[in-house]
Design an enzyme around this catalytic site. Sequence first.
Site, PDB file in Angstrom:
ATOM      1  N   ARG A   7       0.827  -1.213   0.000  1.00  0.00           N
ATOM      2  CA  ARG A   7       0.000   0.000   0.000  1.00  0.00           C
ATOM      3  C   ARG A   7       0.857   1.256   0.000  1.00  0.00           C
ATOM      4  NH1 ARG A   7      -2.613  -3.837  -0.502  1.00  0.00           N
ATOM      5  NH2 ARG A   7      -4.736  -4.264   0.200  1.00  0.00           N
ATOM      6  N   ARG A  66      -0.072   7.895  27.315  1.00  0.00           N
ATOM      7  CA  ARG A  66       0.297   8.444  25.998  1.00  0.00           C
ATOM      8  C   ARG A  66       1.482   7.761  25.333  1.00  0.00           C
ATOM      9  NH1 ARG A  66       2.126  10.853  30.175  1.00  0.00           N
ATOM     10  NH2 ARG A  66       4.242  11.662  30.292  1.00  0.00           N
ATOM     11  N   GLU A 128      18.043  21.388  26.568  1.00  0.00           N
ATOM     12  CA  GLU A 128      19.486  21.136  26.613  1.00  0.00           C
ATOM     13  C   GLU A 128      19.858  20.052  25.587  1.00  0.00           C
ATOM     14  OE1 GLU A 128      21.028  20.057  30.469  1.00  0.00           O
ATOM     15  OE2 GLU A 128      23.016  20.808  29.920  1.00  0.00           O
ATOM     16  N   THR A 129      19.076  18.967  25.589  1.00  0.00           N
ATOM     17  CA  THR A 129      19.373  17.873  24.650  1.00  0.00           C
ATOM     18  C   THR A 129      19.053  18.295  23.216  1.00  0.00           C
ATOM     19  OG1 THR A 129      18.683  16.401  26.434  1.00  0.00           O
ATOM     20  CG2 THR A 129      19.123  15.390  24.318  1.00  0.00           C
ATOM     21  N   CYS A 183       5.590  18.461  30.693  1.00  0.00           N
ATOM     22  CA  CYS A 183       4.400  17.606  30.735  1.00  0.00           C
ATOM     23  C   CYS A 183       3.915  17.408  32.159  1.00  0.00           C
ATOM     24  CB  CYS A 183       4.698  16.252  30.135  1.00  0.00           C
ATOM     25  SG  CYS A 183       5.010  16.344  28.394  1.00  0.00           S
ATOM     26  N   CYS A 243      23.343  33.436  13.499  1.00  0.00           N
ATOM     27  CA  CYS A 243      23.172  32.278  14.367  1.00  0.00           C
ATOM     28  C   CYS A 243      24.518  31.693  14.801  1.00  0.00           C
ATOM     29  CB  CYS A 243      22.359  31.212  13.632  1.00  0.00           C
ATOM     30  SG  CYS A 243      22.248  29.670  14.527  1.00  0.00           S
TER      31      CYS A 243
END
Length: 341
Positions: A7, A66, A128-129, A183, A243
């Site tokens: 598919r 979740r 941070e990550t 969260c 940047c």
Amino acid sequence: MSDRYARQILFHGIGSLGQRLLMDKSVVLAGCGALGCTSANLLIRSGIKHLKIIDRDYIEETNLQRQVLFDEEDIKKNLPKAVAAQRKLQKIDSDARIEPVIGDLNPSTIESLLSDADIVIDGTDNFETRFLINDYCVKNEIPWIYGACIGALGLVMDIVPPKTPCLRCVLEDMPPFGTTETCDTAGIIAPIASIIASIQVTEALKILTNNLDELSKGLLKIDVWRNEIKRLHVENISKKLDCAACKQQRYEFLAKDKYSMETSLCGRNAVQILHPDGSRLDLAKLAGRLEKIGNISFNSFLLRLKVGKYELTVFPDGRSIISGTNDILIAKGLYAKYIGM
Ligand SMILES: [Zn+2]
């Protein structure tokens, strides 16, 4: 090729050539929480045959709402997320090479963990990550898909160095610790994670099959509760900004001295402590030493010690997650007392 992908091959954007490309590519998933679980499921079902899943944590009951790859059995077995995810995914595709990494993505480990990636999918929960991944991917020109969600709100952005702006172009610097909701403080509903991860994987499929003209442009913001979808046009922002990462090539987040050995896991009432040289610990021996001190359980992946209101989870590389406190000094004290440096 078997019927498995029939598919998907029929779909105009993939075809049999696209399917072969997908099966040859190597994907690294950084973090296996709500976003990571959905991404991993979709990636493996799409025919990704080389998937590395990096996650530093174990599964808790609050994750089940979740994090769709995990169940109650995994919690009973004290499985780390990376291992539980691999076991589920391997049932979907027994041929896929799925490598679980129970560990911390930091300046010391990033080269060995990401160097073979054709693409990196963001399933992390902290800036941070993300900035670390951004620096590494910009420097090495590896595409990565930023994704984040909280409440009913999600963000997603393709970062394809050197073609697109990078995460630092858009966010410039790391939001100060504690100023971003997590969260655990704002809550989250599962559908937004599913939506954002689904978009991340769709973008990955486009990149891996060379459909670069179809890529999502700018930063996409979705509020599934309010039914709002906005696109922030940041495509040309790097032309305006100087940047640090993609213009000046100053990869500050890759500097080892900038990374702390102790991290308060924001909102989770836990602190992670890294072992300075990541030396291997014999968990059975450690269990023998600690059994008189508190309630001990262990398997080949982790050891858990409950003392009073604290719970220390120790991994074979000496890393520990200490829950019951956000205070780094208390956590360091507990680590020194029971695990030793
Ligand atoms: Zn940039």
